[in-house]
Design a protein around this motif. Sequence first.
Motif, mmCIF file in Angstrom:
data_model
loop_
_atom_site.group_PDB
_atom_site.id
_atom_site.type_symbol
_atom_site.label_atom_id
_atom_site.label_comp_id
_atom_site.label_asym_id
_atom_site.label_seq_id
_atom_site.Cartn_x
_atom_site.Cartn_y
_atom_site.Cartn_z
ATOM 1 N N ILE A 73 28.507 38.086 32.413
ATOM 2 C CA ILE A 73 29.903 37.728 32.161
ATOM 3 C C ILE A 73 30.744 38.812 32.834
ATOM 4 O O ILE A 73 30.742 39.968 32.412
ATOM 5 N N ILE A 74 31.443 38.441 33.893
ATOM 6 C CA ILE A 74 32.034 39.405 34.814
ATOM 7 C C ILE A 74 33.560 39.412 34.682
ATOM 8 O O ILE A 74 34.226 38.407 34.970
ATOM 9 N N GLN A 75 34.097 40.536 34.263
ATOM 10 C CA GLN A 75 35.550 40.706 34.180
ATOM 11 C C GLN A 75 36.012 41.559 35.358
ATOM 12 O O GLN A 75 35.730 42.743 35.444
ATOM 13 N N LYS A 76 36.729 40.927 36.281
ATOM 14 C CA LYS A 76 37.286 41.667 37.402
ATOM 15 C C LYS A 76 38.538 42.411 36.934
ATOM 16 O O LYS A 76 39.265 41.916 36.071
ATOM 17 N N GLN A 77 38.781 43.586 37.487
ATOM 18 C CA GLN A 77 39.928 44.380 37.051
ATOM 19 C C GLN A 77 41.232 43.611 37.289
ATOM 20 O O GLN A 77 41.551 43.237 38.405
ATOM 21 N N LEU A 78 41.939 43.346 36.186
ATOM 22 C CA LEU A 78 43.201 42.597 36.222
ATOM 23 C C LEU A 78 43.031 41.259 36.945
ATOM 24 O O LEU A 78 43.954 40.766 37.592
ATOM 25 N N GLY A 79 41.836 40.680 36.817
ATOM 26 C CA GLY A 79 41.562 39.426 37.506
ATOM 27 C C GLY A 79 40.873 38.427 36.597
ATOM 28 O O GLY A 79 40.945 38.516 35.370
ATOM 29 N N GLU A 80 40.172 37.481 37.206
ATOM 30 C CA GLU A 80 39.571 36.405 36.441
ATOM 31 C C GLU A 80 38.307 36.841 35.713
ATOM 32 O O GLU A 80 37.671 37.840 36.054
ATOM 33 N N LEU A 81 37.961 36.053 34.709
ATOM 34 C CA LEU A 81 36.717 36.237 33.973
ATOM 35 C C LEU A 81 35.734 35.188 34.482
ATOM 36 O O LEU A 81 35.972 33.983 34.332
ATOM 37 N N LEU A 82 34.655 35.649 35.089
ATOM 38 C CA LEU A 82 33.697 34.752 35.726
ATOM 39 C C LEU A 82 32.375 34.790 34.966
ATOM 40 O O LEU A 82 31.893 35.845 34.583
ATOM 41 N N TYR A 83 31.785 33.613 34.773
ATOM 42 C CA TYR A 83 30.506 33.485 34.079
ATOM 43 C C TYR A 83 29.422 33.142 35.098
ATOM 44 O O TYR A 83 29.552 32.181 35.853
ATOM 45 N N ASP A 84 28.364 33.940 35.093
ATOM 46 C CA ASP A 84 27.233 33.736 36.006
ATOM 47 C C ASP A 84 25.987 33.530 35.141
ATOM 48 O O ASP A 84 25.396 34.477 34.638
ATOM 49 N N LEU A 85 25.601 32.277 34.976
ATOM 50 C CA LEU A 85 24.497 31.897 34.095
ATOM 51 C C LEU A 85 23.294 31.508 34.947
ATOM 52 O O LEU A 85 23.362 30.563 35.740
ATOM 53 N N GLU A 86 22.182 32.221 34.770
ATOM 54 C CA GLU A 86 21.007 32.033 35.617
ATOM 55 C C GLU A 86 19.802 31.620 34.768
ATOM 56 O O GLU A 86 19.574 32.176 33.687
ATOM 57 N N TRP A 87 19.033 30.657 35.299
ATOM 58 C CA TRP A 87 17.837 30.175 34.615
ATOM 59 C C TRP A 87 16.614 30.423 35.475
ATOM 60 O O TRP A 87 16.694 30.504 36.707
ATOM 61 N N ASN A 88 15.459 30.491 34.816
ATOM 62 C CA ASN A 88 14.223 30.824 35.523
ATOM 63 C C ASN A 88 13.721 29.696 36.419
ATOM 64 O O ASN A 88 12.794 29.901 37.203
ATOM 65 N N ASN A 89 14.313 28.520 36.318
ATOM 66 C CA ASN A 89 13.938 27.426 37.219
ATOM 67 C C ASN A 89 14.691 27.494 38.545
ATOM 68 O O ASN A 89 14.553 26.602 39.389
ATOM 69 N N GLY A 90 15.505 28.559 38.720
ATOM 70 C CA GLY A 90 16.241 28.733 39.972
ATOM 71 C C GLY A 90 17.657 28.200 39.942
ATOM 72 O O GLY A 90 18.394 28.346 40.922
ATOM 73 N N THR A 91 18.081 27.590 38.839
ATOM 74 C CA THR A 91 19.435 27.056 38.731
ATOM 75 C C THR A 91 20.397 28.132 38.221
ATOM 76 O O THR A 91 20.110 28.824 37.245
#
Length: 206
Positions: A73-91
């Motif tokens: 869960i990535i909070q850029k400084q004074l920017g957007e909150l981005l979610y990076d969800l990764e699974w072991n099947n490569g998705t």
Amino acid sequence: MTGRMTPATKHTPIFFVFLTLSVCFSVWSTKSTDPTPTPWPLQFHSILLMNYSGALEVIDLWYDWPNGRNFNIIQKQLGELLYDLEWNNGTSFFYTLDDSKKCRTVHVEVGILRPNWLDGADYLGQEQVDGFLCNVWEKVDFIWYYEDVVTKRPVHWRFYTGRNAHVMTFEVGAVLEDAKWQAPVYCFQNKTETDTTPPMAEKLVL
């Protein structure tokens, strides 16, 4: 006049063979006693402060090997909150939860990092980093990994791109509730991309 081998001359080759074997044994002995990086816990939560040439991010990292998933869960400084969800099947799903409802679904050939992904890393010695004395390893010229000598916890990661991760917290055994691992419905309405660029997991799991 024919040359005659003196006793010293006769023993010279034997001396060099002995010297070579001694050096080889010394190198092997040093390698065998080098410390090895601690495998990652099967589940943990960590907060990372990322610095890339002055661009700052805070990453809320949840690693869950038994369930085959990893969440950044990535909070850029004074920017957007981005979610990076990764699974072991490569998705992998990259999305926001704001009104923009942005989502990109990517499929790669490998899944998340294994707990022992640092196996085979080259030991470089000890270094003082972020106020901690650390053992340092390098893996495939991609990442330099710093681990606290005393607690064996990760302290710092440095990537070949110049990006640096400062480990602020490291909670072994912490697990994010299952409901939080569900990507939003609009992620399943978009076309899945195939990423041909080798991700970090593919570069490191060799």
